[in-house]
Structure formats: C-alpha cells, structure tokens
Design a protein around this motif. Sequence first.
Motif, mmCIF file in Angstrom:
data_model
loop_
_atom_site.group_PDB
_atom_site.id
_atom_site.type_symbol
_atom_site.label_atom_id
_atom_site.label_comp_id
_atom_site.label_asym_id
_atom_site.label_seq_id
_atom_site.Cartn_x
_atom_site.Cartn_y
_atom_site.Cartn_z
ATOM 1 N N ARG A 65 -10.361 56.659 -20.141
ATOM 2 C CA ARG A 65 -10.446 56.355 -18.712
ATOM 3 C C ARG A 65 -10.369 57.638 -17.898
ATOM 4 N N ALA A 66 -10.693 57.520 -16.618
ATOM 5 C CA ALA A 66 -10.512 58.663 -15.728
ATOM 6 C C ALA A 66 -9.035 58.818 -15.375
ATOM 7 N N ILE A 67 -8.404 57.715 -14.904
ATOM 8 C CA ILE A 67 -6.979 57.733 -14.550
ATOM 9 C C ILE A 67 -6.305 56.508 -15.145
ATOM 10 N N ASP A 89 -13.690 52.106 -17.610
ATOM 11 C CA ASP A 89 -12.689 51.984 -16.551
ATOM 12 C C ASP A 89 -12.442 53.335 -15.888
ATOM 13 N N ALA A 90 -12.750 53.435 -14.610
ATOM 14 C CA ALA A 90 -12.372 54.638 -13.868
ATOM 15 C C ALA A 90 -10.872 54.648 -13.629
ATOM 16 N N VAL A 91 -10.306 53.476 -13.389
ATOM 17 C CA VAL A 91 -8.867 53.310 -13.179
ATOM 18 C C VAL A 91 -8.390 52.180 -14.075
ATOM 19 N N TYR A 92 -7.288 52.402 -14.787
ATOM 20 C CA TYR A 92 -6.714 51.336 -15.594
ATOM 21 C C TYR A 92 -5.191 51.448 -15.550
ATOM 22 N N LEU A 93 -4.540 50.335 -15.168
ATOM 23 C CA LEU A 93 -3.085 50.288 -15.106
ATOM 24 C C LEU A 93 -2.585 49.469 -16.302
ATOM 25 N N TYR A 94 -1.954 50.163 -17.249
ATOM 26 C CA TYR A 94 -1.486 49.503 -18.466
ATOM 27 C C TYR A 94 -0.240 48.666 -18.200
ATOM 28 N N ASP A 95 0.036 47.763 -19.159
ATOM 29 C CA ASP A 95 1.309 47.047 -19.192
ATOM 30 C C ASP A 95 2.419 48.084 -19.359
ATOM 31 N N ASN A 96 3.341 48.098 -18.423
ATOM 32 C CA ASN A 96 4.374 49.148 -18.414
ATOM 33 C C ASN A 96 5.556 48.787 -19.306
ATOM 34 N N SER A 97 5.325 48.717 -20.585
ATOM 35 C CA SER A 97 6.407 48.424 -21.523
ATOM 36 C C SER A 97 6.356 49.432 -22.663
ATOM 37 N N TYR A 98 7.446 50.103 -22.849
ATOM 38 C CA TYR A 98 7.545 51.101 -23.919
ATOM 39 C C TYR A 98 9.024 51.218 -24.264
ATOM 40 N N ASP A 99 9.345 51.185 -25.525
ATOM 41 C CA ASP A 99 10.734 51.006 -25.960
ATOM 42 C C ASP A 99 11.705 52.005 -25.330
ATOM 43 N N SER A 100 11.294 53.245 -25.206
ATOM 44 C CA SER A 100 12.246 54.267 -24.761
ATOM 45 C C SER A 100 12.273 54.436 -23.241
#
Length: 289
Positions: A65-67, A89-100
């Motif tokens: 992606r771009a951003i 996708d020029a812009v993609y907002l991922y699911d904000n879940s990461y263990d740490s």
Amino acid sequence: ISEKSDLPCIEISQMTATLTDCNFQINEIYNNDLASAPPAALAGAGNAVINVKSGSYISKINDARAIISYTSGATFTIGDGVTLTSPKDAVYLYDNSYDSYPKASTKLTINGGYISGIVNAGTDNRNTLSINGGSFTDLVNATKYAAKGATIKLAGNVELDNSLTIDKSIIIDGNDNTIKGRNGKTIKGMVNLSSTKDSIDVTLKNINVDGGTSYAVKVGTKANLIIDGATLTGWNAVYVSQAGQSNPEAHGDGSTVTIKNSELSGENTHGSGNDFGTVVVFANSTKVD
C-alpha cells in the motif's frame, strides 16, 4: 528512497513527526510475509502522530500500500501537497490488534492531495477515516468517507458497478472527467441523492455523467442541487422522485435544482408511453431553475 522490501519503506511509531517533500516508493516484495509489518511506502503504528505535508508515497505492486496503519494505530493528517499511489489500496487501515501493543484506534484525515488507488478504512470499526478534500480515482469511497461540505475532485474517468450514493452535503468537481457504468452497465441513477433525514446541499460541477438508458442524476431526498458546467445524458438527465410504488425510498419533495452552464439530454428510448423529459419532476414543491 526506492526499494525492494517486505517491510514499510518508513515506519513511524510512538512519536510525533512531520514529513515534508519526502519520496518513498516500494517496487518489489522479498517474501510477501504479511505476518510481520505489512509492506507499504509509509506505515504508522504505536499511537504515532504523523503530519504528511508534501511528497510522494508510492507502491508499484498490488501486495503493498501507499499508507497503512497497524499495531495500536496512529493519527495521520494528509496535506494538499501529497501524492499517494497504489494499484490496489492507496490507504489501508488495519485491524489494530497486536499482542505487545494495547488496542487503539487510527484516525486518518485527508485534507487534499492526489490519491490514486482504493481508500480503504479496513474492518476495525474503531478506525476513523475523514476526507475534507483532494483528487481521487476511488470516487465511491471518497464520497463515502467525505466530511460534510467536503470538495471531492475526480483524478480521472470513473466506471461504476453501482450507483454513486450521495447522502450528505458535498461538492464533486469532475475536472472534466466522466462517470459511467463499467463496461456499459446500466445503473438506475448513476448519481443518486438519497437516504437522508435532513436536506442536503450538493454541487456537481465540471463533470460528465453518462446515464446510459437510465437516469444520469436521481434526486430521491430533499436537496438543493446545483449542476454547473456539466454534461448529463441518459433516459433522463435529472429525475426528481417522491415516494411511490417504484421508488418507495424516495423523498425528493421540496427540492431545488439549479442548472447553469450545462448541457443536458434525455434519450427517452424506452418506447411509446414511457418517454419522459430531459428533466423530470415527480415530486411536490420542487423548483427547477
């Protein structure tokens, strides 16, 4: 910076940053291992605050992606001097879940710039994507995420699979580009003003809308519609509709349609007894200038 990578060209995390006249381009992915940091020209994470004032952020491949934002999100502001380009996708907002990292939202605001590619808010409903202006190839999502009163410009011709639904006050500047159905597809109401409780103010300017054998612009909600410097063609160029058997959701009563510096044509090709005018009003208390 132009590179081959399976990571972002630049990632900003847990800090505040302003980017001016930076140019990042991702050309190829090593392993396409999306389990780590997803490939992109620019990534924000860890609640970073990122003000992108100018420069270019480009992906040359579908898998990057771009951003992007991920892992606890970020706050982005995209300025008028920015170019975002991707074949996907020029812009993609991922699911904000990461263990740490603690879970958090991403806020991305586009105030201008040139955005070629899909504007994708992802599936995490905590994320916020808001557009105040800019030039877009993805007109559908640019309109969907536009703030009230935003000006959305077309960055090229647009082919639609379904109606472009407008349910808020907005200005769409076509830059003399054309909206039409993909591969000649007939869409009932290529541009469709609908689904609002309150009256909306909509301007369509410098735009060509090819409605094919249906309506170019349908007004199915109370609206103040200005058509300026446009070419509209279809069965009807403009159709203002109230609730009825064929349009139970329509509420175009009380609308105002102002047409100036424009060329409208109605093909009326549906046969005897079905011919309408170029501008058709099936609604009460509607004014056409």
